[in-house]
Design an enzyme around this catalytic site. Structure first.
Site, PDB file in Angstrom:
ATOM      1  N   GLY A   1     -86.825 -28.965  42.864  1.00 52.64           N
ATOM      2  CA  GLY A   1     -85.350 -29.061  42.815  1.00 52.64           C
ATOM      3  C   GLY A   1     -84.699 -28.847  44.087  1.00 52.64           C
TER       4      GLY A   1
ATOM      5  CB  SER B   1     -85.791 -23.985  47.738  1.00 49.27           C
ATOM      6  OG  SER B   1     -85.354 -24.415  49.198  1.00 49.27           O
TER       7      SER B   1
ATOM      8  CB  CYS C   1     -91.350 -30.031  45.723  1.00 53.26           C
ATOM      9  SG  CYS C   1     -90.345 -30.799  46.956  1.00 53.26           S
TER      10      CYS C   1
ATOM     11  CG  HIS D   1     -92.527 -33.556  42.567  1.00 52.61           C
ATOM     12  ND1 HIS D   1     -91.647 -32.342  42.033  1.00 52.61           N
ATOM     13  CD2 HIS D   1     -91.987 -33.403  44.054  1.00 52.61           C
ATOM     14  CE1 HIS D   1     -90.626 -32.012  42.993  1.00 52.61           C
ATOM     15  NE2 HIS D   1     -90.775 -32.845  44.075  1.00 52.61           N
TER      16      HIS D   1
ATOM     17  CD  GLU E   1     -93.433 -31.728  39.144  1.00 48.13           C
ATOM     18  OE1 GLU E   1     -94.720 -31.494  39.533  1.00 48.13           O
ATOM     19  OE2 GLU E   1     -92.293 -31.594  39.572  1.00 48.13           O
TER      20      GLU E   1
HETATM   21  N1  LIG Z   1     -88.200 -32.006  45.680  1.00 49.15           N
HETATM   22  C1  LIG Z   1     -87.871 -30.951  45.840  1.00 49.15           C
HETATM   23  O1  LIG Z   1     -88.350 -29.966  45.348  1.00 49.15           O
HETATM   24  C2  LIG Z   1     -87.249 -30.996  47.134  1.00 49.15           C
HETATM   25  C3  LIG Z   1     -87.014 -29.624  47.719  1.00 49.15           C
HETATM   26  C4  LIG Z   1     -85.785 -29.403  48.796  1.00 49.15           C
HETATM   27  N2  LIG Z   1     -86.084 -30.318  50.021  1.00 49.15           N
HETATM   28  C5  LIG Z   1     -85.604 -27.930  49.004  1.00 49.15           C
HETATM   29  O2  LIG Z   1     -85.537 -27.660  50.151  1.00 49.15           O
HETATM   30  O3  LIG Z   1     -85.416 -27.374  48.137  1.00 49.15           O
END
Ligand SMILES: NC(=O)CC[C@H](N)C(=O)O
Length: 201
Positions: free
Chosen positions: A49, A51, A81, A175, A177
Site C-alpha cells: 500500500g 507505508s 512492499c 507481492h 499475494e
Molecule cells: N506497492 C507498495 O506497497 C508500494 C510501497 C510504497 N512505495 C511505499 O513507500 O509505501
C-alpha cells in the site's frame, strides 16, 4: 491442531488479496484494525500500500506500540512492499513523521525500483521456497540497501536485496499475494505453526 489465526493489518493497502492467499495456505485469516484484534492473532501480515499512510494510521489507531511490542515478543510477521518498509529498523528516505514498527535490522530505500509506471514482474528465487522461482510483482517497490548481521537475505533481484528474514519477521519487496502462487504465504504460515508449537511446549 487447529489452523493458525493470522491477521492482516487492515488500515490501508491490499488487505483482501492477503486474506485470500492466507486462506489458500490453510490459515484462518481476518483483518486487524484494533489492538484487541491484534492481541488475538498468532501472526500478522502487513500488506502493500503506502507505508506513510499505514504508519500514520497505525499511530492514530493506537496500534504502533502494540505492534512493536508483539513483534519484539516474537510474533511472526510478514510484510510485503509497504509492509517491508514497516518492518525495517531504518528507512533511508522517510517522509516527515514516518515511523516503522521495525523488527528487521535493515535499511530500506522507498520506491527504489521506480515509479508506478515502471512496475514490473520478474522471476525471483527465494530461499526457503522450494521448486520454481517465484513470480515477483514489483509495484513502486522498495529494495534493501543493507542488512545487519542477524538478518538473512532470502532473495535478490538485479543485484538488490528483495527478501529478508530475521527470526520470525519476513519481508519481501514484491507481492506474492497478487500471483495466485501461495508458496511464500505457505512459508509464512509454516513459521506461524512452528511458533505456536513452540509456545505450547
Ligand atoms: N506497492 C507498495 O506497497 C508500494 C510501497 C510504497 N512505495 C511505499 O513507500 O509505501
Amino acid at each position: 491442531m487447529t489452523a493458525p489465526v493470522i491477521g492482516v493489518l487492515a488500515l490501508q493497502g491490499d488487505v483482501r488479496e492477503h486474506l485470500t492467499a492466507l486462506a489458500a495456505a490453510e490459515a484462518e485469516a481476518g483483518p486487524v484494525r484494533r489492538p484487541e484484534e491484534l492481541a488475538e492473532v498468532d501472526g500478522l501480515v502487513i500488506p502493500g500500500g503506502e507505508s506513510t499512510t499505514i504508519s500514520k494510521l497505525a499511530v492514530l489507531f493506537g496500534l504502533m506500540e502494540p505492534l512493536r511490542a508483539r513483534v519484539r515478543a516474537g510474533m511472526p510477521v510478514y510484510g510485503t512492499c509497504a509492509g517491508m518498509i514497516m518492518l525495517a529498523d531504518k528507512i533511508l528516505d522517510p517522509r516527515s513523521g514516518q515511523e516503522t514498527v521495525g523488527g528487521i535490522d535493515m535499511i530500506v530505500r522507498r520506491n527504489a525500483f521506480g515509479r508506478q509506471n515502471e512496475s514490473f514482474e520478474a522471476a525471483v528465487e527465494v530461499k526457503g521456497v522450494p521448486g520454481e522461482p517465484v513470480e515477483g510483482v514489483f509495484i513502486r517497490a522498495p529494495w534493501v540497501e543493507s542488512v545487519g548481521a542477524s538478518a538473512e537475505v532470502l532473495a535478490e533481484h538485479g543485484g538488490h536485496i528483495v527478501a529478508v528474514r530475521q527470526g520470525n519477521a519476513l519481508a519481501t519487496s514484491f507481492h506474492p499475494e497478487l500471483t495466485g502462487d501461495h508458496r511464500v504465504h505457505r512459508l509464512f504460515t509454516d513459521m506461524v505453526r512452528a511458533y505456536r508449537r513452540g509456545e505450547s511446549l
